[in-house]
Scaffold this motif. Structure first.
Motif, PDB file in Angstrom:
ATOM      1  N   ALA A   1       0.682  -1.177   0.273  1.00 21.61           N
ATOM      2  CA  ALA A   1      -0.104  -0.104   0.011  1.00 21.61           C
ATOM      3  C   ALA A   1       1.042   1.189  -0.056  1.00 21.61           C
ATOM      4  N   ASN A   2       1.935   1.325   0.726  1.00 16.93           N
ATOM      5  CA  ASN A   2       2.830   2.479   1.027  1.00 16.93           C
ATOM      6  C   ASN A   2       3.651   2.725  -0.564  1.00 16.93           C
ATOM      7  N   GLN A   3       3.798   1.694  -1.318  1.00 15.17           N
ATOM      8  CA  GLN A   3       4.414   1.830  -2.503  1.00 15.17           C
ATOM      9  C   GLN A   3       3.434   2.157  -3.626  1.00 15.17           C
ATOM     10  N   ALA A   4       2.061   1.989  -3.366  1.00 17.02           N
ATOM     11  CA  ALA A   4       1.074   2.094  -4.491  1.00 17.02           C
ATOM     12  C   ALA A   4       0.845   3.666  -4.209  1.00 17.02           C
ATOM     13  N   VAL A   5       0.945   4.223  -2.779  1.00 19.71           N
ATOM     14  CA  VAL A   5       0.626   5.715  -2.644  1.00 19.71           C
ATOM     15  C   VAL A   5       1.919   6.602  -3.221  1.00 19.71           C
ATOM     16  N   GLY A   6       2.979   5.724  -3.088  1.00 24.78           N
ATOM     17  CA  GLY A   6       4.276   6.390  -3.755  1.00 24.78           C
ATOM     18  C   GLY A   6       4.135   6.525  -5.499  1.00 24.78           C
ATOM     19  N   ALA A   7       3.770   5.414  -6.028  1.00 23.48           N
ATOM     20  CA  ALA A   7       3.770   5.439  -7.337  1.00 23.48           C
ATOM     21  C   ALA A   7       2.483   6.483  -7.845  1.00 23.48           C
ATOM     22  N   ALA A   8       1.393   6.539  -7.303  1.00 25.98           N
ATOM     23  CA  ALA A   8       0.565   7.334  -7.599  1.00 25.98           C
ATOM     24  C   ALA A   8       0.676   9.031  -7.347  1.00 25.98           C
ATOM     25  N   ARG A   9       0.724   9.303  -5.885  1.00 29.02           N
ATOM     26  CA  ARG A   9       0.910  10.407  -5.342  1.00 29.02           C
ATOM     27  C   ARG A   9       2.316  11.124  -5.885  1.00 29.02           C
ATOM     28  N   ALA A  10       3.297  10.502  -5.694  1.00 25.21           N
ATOM     29  CA  ALA A  10       4.831  11.316  -5.678  1.00 25.21           C
ATOM     30  C   ALA A  10       5.074  10.875  -7.329  1.00 25.21           C
ATOM     31  N   GLY A  11       4.507   9.749  -7.725  1.00 25.94           N
ATOM     32  CA  GLY A  11       5.206   9.255  -9.188  1.00 25.94           C
ATOM     33  C   GLY A  11       4.334   9.929 -10.116  1.00 25.94           C
ATOM     34  N   GLY A  12       2.849  10.233 -10.010  1.00 30.50           N
ATOM     35  CA  GLY A  12       2.032  10.566 -10.946  1.00 30.50           C
ATOM     36  C   GLY A  12       1.442   9.412 -12.015  1.00 30.50           C
ATOM     37  N   ALA A  13       1.602   8.126 -11.564  1.00 30.23           N
ATOM     38  CA  ALA A  13       1.376   7.193 -12.622  1.00 30.23           C
ATOM     39  C   ALA A  13      -0.173   6.664 -12.332  1.00 30.23           C
ATOM     40  N   GLU A  14      -0.760   6.262 -13.230  1.00 31.03           N
ATOM     41  CA  GLU A  14      -2.033   5.646 -13.132  1.00 31.03           C
ATOM     42  C   GLU A  14      -1.766   4.170 -12.249  1.00 31.03           C
ATOM     43  N   THR A  15      -2.134   4.347 -11.275  1.00 33.02           N
ATOM     44  CA  THR A  15      -1.564   2.913 -10.084  1.00 33.02           C
ATOM     45  C   THR A  15      -2.810   2.362  -9.760  1.00 33.02           C
ATOM     46  N   THR A  16      -3.172   0.908  -9.844  1.00 32.00           N
ATOM     47  CA  THR A  16      -3.936   0.093  -9.218  1.00 32.00           C
ATOM     48  C   THR A  16      -3.040  -0.632  -8.095  1.00 32.00           C
ATOM     49  N   PHE A  17      -3.863  -0.852  -6.897  1.00 29.62           N
ATOM     50  CA  PHE A  17      -3.411  -1.662  -5.976  1.00 29.62           C
ATOM     51  C   PHE A  17      -3.908  -2.994  -5.772  1.00 29.62           C
ATOM     52  N   VAL A  18      -3.259  -3.984  -5.927  1.00 30.08           N
ATOM     53  CA  VAL A  18      -3.816  -5.389  -5.731  1.00 30.08           C
ATOM     54  C   VAL A  18      -3.362  -6.045  -4.334  1.00 30.08           C
ATOM     55  N   GLY A  19      -4.366  -5.943  -3.480  1.00 30.66           N
ATOM     56  CA  GLY A  19      -3.946  -6.348  -2.045  1.00 30.66           C
ATOM     57  C   GLY A  19      -5.190  -7.101  -1.374  1.00 30.66           C
ATOM     58  N   ALA A  20      -5.021  -7.451  -0.261  1.00 31.71           N
ATOM     59  CA  ALA A  20      -6.274  -8.018   0.641  1.00 31.71           C
ATOM     60  C   ALA A  20      -6.389  -7.561   1.825  1.00 31.71           C
ATOM     61  N   VAL A  21      -7.488  -6.986   2.180  1.00 32.10           N
ATOM     62  CA  VAL A  21      -7.902  -6.543   3.495  1.00 32.10           C
ATOM     63  C   VAL A  21      -9.149  -7.213   4.035  1.00 32.10           C
ATOM     64  N   GLY A  22      -9.337  -7.003   5.434  1.00 26.80           N
ATOM     65  CA  GLY A  22     -10.547  -7.783   6.067  1.00 26.80           C
ATOM     66  C   GLY A  22     -11.842  -6.761   6.006  1.00 26.80           C
ATOM     67  N   ARG A  23     -12.824  -7.103   6.698  1.00 28.41           N
ATOM     68  CA  ARG A  23     -13.946  -6.266   6.545  1.00 28.41           C
ATOM     69  C   ARG A  23     -13.982  -5.570   8.052  1.00 28.41           C
ATOM     70  N   ASP A  24     -12.997  -4.672   8.222  1.00 30.16           N
ATOM     71  CA  ASP A  24     -12.897  -3.921   9.359  1.00 30.16           C
ATOM     72  C   ASP A  24     -12.488  -2.558   9.214  1.00 30.16           C
ATOM     73  N   GLU A  25     -12.480  -1.879  10.510  1.00 29.27           N
ATOM     74  CA  GLU A  25     -12.064  -0.397  10.544  1.00 29.27           C
ATOM     75  C   GLU A  25     -10.992  -0.132   9.938  1.00 29.27           C
ATOM     76  N   SER A  26      -9.931  -1.176   9.964  1.00 33.72           N
ATOM     77  CA  SER A  26      -8.765  -0.846   9.522  1.00 33.72           C
ATOM     78  C   SER A  26      -8.509  -0.647   7.840  1.00 33.72           C
ATOM     79  N   ALA A  27      -9.374  -1.821   7.364  1.00 32.85           N
ATOM     80  CA  ALA A  27      -9.575  -1.799   5.967  1.00 32.85           C
ATOM     81  C   ALA A  27      -9.998  -0.436   5.344  1.00 32.85           C
ATOM     82  N   GLU A  28     -10.973   0.265   6.020  1.00 36.09           N
ATOM     83  CA  GLU A  28     -11.567   1.516   5.885  1.00 36.09           C
ATOM     84  C   GLU A  28     -10.421   2.702   5.714  1.00 36.09           C
ATOM     85  N   LEU A  29      -9.603   2.308   6.944  1.00 34.73           N
ATOM     86  CA  LEU A  29      -8.430   3.624   7.157  1.00 34.73           C
ATOM     87  C   LEU A  29      -7.612   3.365   5.727  1.00 34.73           C
ATOM     88  N   LEU A  30      -7.332   2.101   5.378  1.00 36.86           N
ATOM     89  CA  LEU A  30      -6.478   2.004   4.249  1.00 36.86           C
ATOM     90  C   LEU A  30      -7.009   2.299   2.961  1.00 36.86           C
TER      91      LEU A  30
END
Ligand SMILES: Nc1ncnc2c1ncn2[C@@H]1O[C@H](COP(=O)(O)OP(=O)(O)OP(=O)(O)O)[C@@H](O)[C@H]1O
Length: 305
Positions: free
Chosen positions: A44-73
């Motif tokens: 997730a950190n690297q996806a934010v780096g590629a999109a926000r700091a690198g300006g690339a069209e970026t997709t993140f492929v990852g897995a999260v739960g069904r909880d509050e932490s997922a919403e934060l991410l």
């Protein structure tokens, strides 16, 4: 120059951070400061780096739960312009890192991988990967997932592997990597006893790793980075001089921007210069994803060097 398309395949964690006067011994309870929850995980950190700091069209492929932490991410990824439509939701808690930080800045960390262990690459993810210029992966998710992502690339698309945290790589993954990004410790671990015995410096380590992959970037913290490609002289990329406040996430920001630069058609040394500017700005701010600079700031610092 095009925006470039990057797919980042990797982990997403929530970091639970408490400042402590010292790390507790076994069986001991101590009082710490206020709890800080922040979005993290190398993927997730690297996806934010590629999109926000690198300006690339970026997709993140990852897995999260069904909880509050997922919403934060999700909130953090989406705020930075990362596409999250292919993130898996599983019935397992979102990955969590429990971090205590002592006054000398030393971290003690326990990671519960949770949902990250359940990541899969299936047809929708494969289709997005097949449209990417660069696939960026790390080793906080099962290695089979990284191999599946590598296999879904179109011809000519690059696999950039940040081989962190350290672990040995199967031959199939060595064969798939186009650009390996490692810090000095990871470079030494991957080189094995023979590489370490060869004199140990980053140039020697990179030369050894070039026998297995076509290009290697060794990051050296405040000393910059080294770009080594087969058949070409190695290039030292200096660090930008900044006042470091918190080095968390510098490496992830660097990897994201490096991948974005390559996706945009830059050479590896040019992409590494931009990545160095982004990594330097990241160390001037606290946190991981919160510390990632915007494209314009990166361009300004890079132009000053
Ligand atoms: N103190 C610093 N000043 C300037 N630039 C820095 C500094 N620390 C890191 N950087 C930049 O960020 C890049 C990546 O940092 P580093 O080598 O520490 O990665 P890492 O070991 O993977 O880090 P981490 O896992 O702690 O985020 C460096 O190559 C450098 O360009």
């Amino acid at each position: 120059m095009s925006d470039g398309r990057v797919v980042v395949v990797g982990s997403a964690n929530v970091d639970l951070v408490v400042a402590v006067p010292r790390h507790p011994a076994g069986g001991e309870t101590i009082l710490g400061g206020d709890l800080r929850r922040s979005p993290g995980g190398k993927g997730a950190n690297q996806a934010v780096g590629a999109a926000r700091a690198g300006g690339a069209e970026t997709t993140f492929v990852g897995a999260v739960g069904r909880d509050e932490s997922a919403e934060l991410l999700f909130a953090s990824l989406q705020r930075s312009g990362v596409r999250t439509d292919l993130v898996w939701r599983v019935d397992v808690p979102t990955g969590t890192a429990l971090i205590t930080v002592s006054p000398d800045g030393e971290n003690a960390i326990v990671v519960a991988p949770g949902a990250n262990s359940h990541l899969e690459v299936q047809q929708p993810q494969e289709r997005r990967i097949a449209a990417a210029d660069v696939v960026l992966a790390q080793l906080e998710v099962p290695v089979e997932v990284v191999l599946a992502a590598a296999a879904a690339r179109r011809p000519g698309a690059l696999l950039v592997l940040n081989a962190a945290p350290s672990r040995s790589l199967p031959d199939a993954l060595w064969a798939a990597v186009d650009v390996l990004v490692v810090n000095e410790h990871e470079a030494a671990d991957l080189s094995g006893p023979s590489g370490r015995a060869a004199g140990g410096g980053p140039e020697a380590l990179a030369a050894g790793l070039l026998e297995r992959v076509p290009a290697v970037v060794v990051t050296l913290g405040g000393a910059g980075s080294l770009v080594a490609r087969r058949g070409q002289p190695a290039v030292r990329v200096p660090a930008f001089s900044v006042r470091a406040v918190d080095t968390t996430g510098a490496g992830d920001t660097y990897c994201g921007v490096l991948a974005a630069g390559l996706a945009q058609g830059r050479s590896l040394p040019d992409a590494a210069r931009l990545a160095a500017a982004a990594g330097a700005l990241a160390v001037t701010r606290r946190g991981a994803q919160e510390a990632v600079p915007a494209v314009a700031e990166v361009a300004r610092l890079a132009a000053s060097g």
